[in-house]
Design a protein around this motif. Structure first.
Motif, PDB file in Angstrom:
ATOM      1  N   ASP A  13     -22.153  -8.912 -19.251  1.00 47.04           N
ATOM      2  CA  ASP A  13     -23.157  -7.926 -18.852  1.00 47.04           C
ATOM      3  C   ASP A  13     -22.747  -7.296 -17.526  1.00 47.04           C
ATOM      4  O   ASP A  13     -23.553  -7.080 -16.629  1.00 47.04           O
ATOM      5  N   GLY A  14     -21.482  -7.002 -17.419  1.00 51.69           N
ATOM      6  CA  GLY A  14     -20.922  -6.530 -16.145  1.00 51.69           C
ATOM      7  C   GLY A  14     -20.069  -7.605 -15.517  1.00 51.69           C
ATOM      8  O   GLY A  14     -19.131  -7.334 -14.778  1.00 51.69           O
ATOM      9  N   SER A  15     -20.407  -8.868 -15.811  1.00 50.68           N
ATOM     10  CA  SER A  15     -19.604 -10.025 -15.416  1.00 50.68           C
ATOM     11  C   SER A  15     -19.385 -10.891 -16.643  1.00 50.68           C
ATOM     12  O   SER A  15     -20.237 -10.958 -17.528  1.00 50.68           O
ATOM     13  N   TYR A  16     -18.244 -11.545 -16.670  1.00 54.21           N
ATOM     14  CA  TYR A  16     -17.899 -12.392 -17.814  1.00 54.21           C
ATOM     15  C   TYR A  16     -18.482 -13.779 -17.609  1.00 54.21           C
ATOM     16  O   TYR A  16     -18.290 -14.413 -16.565  1.00 54.21           O
ATOM     17  N   TYR A  17     -19.203 -14.277 -18.629  1.00 51.29           N
ATOM     18  CA  TYR A  17     -19.794 -15.613 -18.586  1.00 51.29           C
ATOM     19  C   TYR A  17     -19.536 -16.335 -19.901  1.00 51.29           C
ATOM     20  O   TYR A  17     -19.295 -15.701 -20.939  1.00 51.29           O
ATOM     21  N   LEU A  18     -19.657 -17.648 -19.852  1.00 52.41           N
ATOM     22  CA  LEU A  18     -19.701 -18.465 -21.064  1.00 52.41           C
ATOM     23  C   LEU A  18     -21.046 -19.161 -21.097  1.00 52.41           C
ATOM     24  O   LEU A  18     -21.517 -19.676 -20.068  1.00 52.41           O
ATOM     25  N   VAL A  19     -21.674 -19.182 -22.259  1.00 52.80           N
ATOM     26  CA  VAL A  19     -22.985 -19.825 -22.405  1.00 52.80           C
ATOM     27  C   VAL A  19     -22.943 -20.706 -23.653  1.00 52.80           C
ATOM     28  O   VAL A  19     -22.116 -20.493 -24.549  1.00 52.80           O
ATOM     29  N   PRO A  20     -23.825 -21.713 -23.727  1.00 53.51           N
ATOM     30  CA  PRO A  20     -23.812 -22.590 -24.899  1.00 53.51           C
ATOM     31  C   PRO A  20     -24.232 -21.864 -26.170  1.00 53.51           C
ATOM     32  O   PRO A  20     -25.220 -21.118 -26.185  1.00 53.51           O
ATOM     33  N   LYS A  21     -23.487 -22.080 -27.233  1.00 59.31           N
ATOM     34  CA  LYS A  21     -23.760 -21.435 -28.516  1.00 59.31           C
ATOM     35  C   LYS A  21     -25.137 -21.837 -29.045  1.00 59.31           C
ATOM     36  O   LYS A  21     -25.835 -21.039 -29.690  1.00 59.31           O
ATOM     37  N   ALA A  22     -25.540 -23.103 -28.765  1.00 63.32           N
ATOM     38  CA  ALA A  22     -26.815 -23.621 -29.277  1.00 63.32           C
ATOM     39  C   ALA A  22     -28.014 -23.140 -28.468  1.00 63.32           C
ATOM     40  O   ALA A  22     -29.159 -23.419 -28.833  1.00 63.32           O
TER      41      ALA A  22
END
Length: 463
Positions: free
Chosen positions: A348-357
């Protein structure tokens, strides 16, 4: 008048009447000469003993002085001999390993290496779990941010200025605990300089490089001769050939940091390899049993490494890990692999990783059950490299091992083949399904029961 001569006598106790017999002047002179000799020997032994005690005291003092630069709490000589019980939960000790740039590096307190080591005490099994730096988390008292910022936030908090490293590690530990769902008992932090110096003190480490690394964008940074870090503008291209390599400190640091032409997840795998290589080299040299060498290494590392373990806990941990079978070490990288990854990426303007669940429940399940879910099945997998490209079989086999599959053989095929072949003796197994999904164009043939034999052809270019 007869001259008077002194006569000396001794008692002969073997005679029942205790006769007094004369002692000759020769015997007397011999006795006089013997006494100073015995005294001289005693004196020399006493001096040697004093020198030994001084050396022991010096080594102990030097070791403690050096160790107090590393430990979060100062220690005394008596602490070396104290017994301690290693902290654990349900028989497992959890250690958070944090790697950072350090002083003179922009963002030097951001921990771009976050690795959880779990050691099960009953059978000395080790699991290494890498957590990506871009994972979006809730940092206590600071709100949502990337997980690599937690240490820096604790470090930079004004109220922690007297114990920055300890405060940073504690906040990082709390943050990681909320992700993995297990208690962090200890932490170890190391910066670039400390890592480079450690590898050099060991005389280099040996690793198997899965594939050629060609990184034209590696930063032009250097570790200076006086043990400092100097950040520079521009690039210093880094190339490393696939295969067995002995890495010095500078090359090992590049191998651990390089990511521009690969990914953070590949980098995490390489960092786990280096950690195991350092463990093996340390044990093979007997350094942990050599207080002089150990003191030298700790003194060299100085402020570049920190831990909250005390000396007694370190000794107990060393006794555990030196008995661990490296071939049984469980390696896991929490990633966004489309097939079985537990994370997804957002931008969203910055790259992140979030849990799929939507929460970290699946990550926590993986971490808690890491020792129970390492073997998916009993099918034996043999990987042969018929591609003509060095390192592909090792790379493919490593991926299978990380998924928990039972790889029993890795070899070079006698012939180079154009197309990959799978001799499947475990059809309908999860291993068979996974292998076929990775080698979609491979020719599938029946194989020996219970064995899956893979010949990688020229059509396989790596994952």
């Amino acid at each position: 008048m007869k001259s008077m001569r002194k006569r000396y006598y001794h008692f002969n106790h073997r005679d029942s009447i205790h006769k007094v017999e004369p002692v000759s002047s020769a015997q007397l002179e011999k006795g006089k000469r013997a006494r100073p000799k015995r005294s001289l020997v005693k004196f020399i032994l006493l001096v040697l003993l004093l020198v030994f005690l001084v050396m022991i005291s010096y080594v102990a003092y030097s070791s403690i002085s050096a160790a107090n630069n590393v430990l979060s709490d100062n220690i005394k000589i008596s602490d070396i001999f104290n017994k301690s019980t290693l902290k654990q939960t349900d028989g497992v000790t959890n250690i958070l390993l944090l790697g950072k740039g350090g002083d003179n590096h922009s963002g030097g307190q951001l921990t771009d290496t976050i690795l959880l080591a779990r050691v099960r005490q009953s059978d000395k099994k080790i699991a290494l779990i890498s957590i990506p730096r871009d994972l979006l988390v809730q940092i206590p008292h600071d709100g949502k941010a990337k997980i690599n910022e937690a240490y820096a936030n604790g470090w930079n908090d004004e109220k922690n200025k007297d114990k920055k490293a300890d405060a940073g590690a504690k906040l990082a530990s709390q943050t990681v605990e909320s992700v993995v769902g297990v208690s962090i008992h200890y932490y170890v932090t190391v910066d670039f300089v400390g890592f480079k110096e450690l590898v050099d003190e060991l005389g280099g480490v040996t690793v198997y490089v899965d594939r050629d690394i060609n990184d034209p964008y590696y930063p032009k940074d250097t570790v200076t001769a006086n043990g400092g870090f100097q950040e520079s503008t521009g690039y210093s291209p880094f190339y490393l050939k696939a295969g067995r390599q002995v890495l010095n400190g500078s090359t090992a640091l590049k191998y651990a940091r390089s990511r521009e032409t690969t990914s953070d997840f590949d980098r995490a795998k390489r960092q786990q390899k280096l950690l195991l290589a350092i463990k093996e080299k340390t044990l093979s040299l007997g350094i942990l049993a050599n207080p002089v060498k150990l003191s030298e290494i700790i003194n060299t590392l100085g402020s570049h490494i920190k831990t909250n373990m005390n000396i007694a806990e370190m000794k107990e941990l060393v006794n555990l890990i030196k008995e661990a079978d490296q071939n049984q070490v469980i390696n896991k990288v929490i990633d966004n692999n489309p097939q079985d990854g537990l994370l997804v990426s957002e931008n969203d303007g910055s790259y992140y990783l979030v849990p799929k669940a939507g929460s970290f429940i699946e990550v926590q399940k993986l971490v808690k059950n890491i020792f129970e879910t390492t073997t998916v099945e009993t099918a034996e997998i043999e990987v042969f490299n018929g591609s003509g490209v060095s390192g592909l079989a090792n790379q493919f086999a490593q991926d299978l091992k990380e998924k928990g599959f039972n790889v029993t053989k890795i070899e070079t095929n006698k012939d180079i083949v154009a197309k990959s072949v799978v001799y499947d003796g475990a059809n309908n197994s999860s291993a068979s399904s996974y292998i076929k999904s990775c080698l979609k164009g491979a020719e599938i043939k029946s194989g020996q029961e219970g064995i899956i034999k893979i010949i990688l052809g020229k059509d396989y270019v790596g994952s």
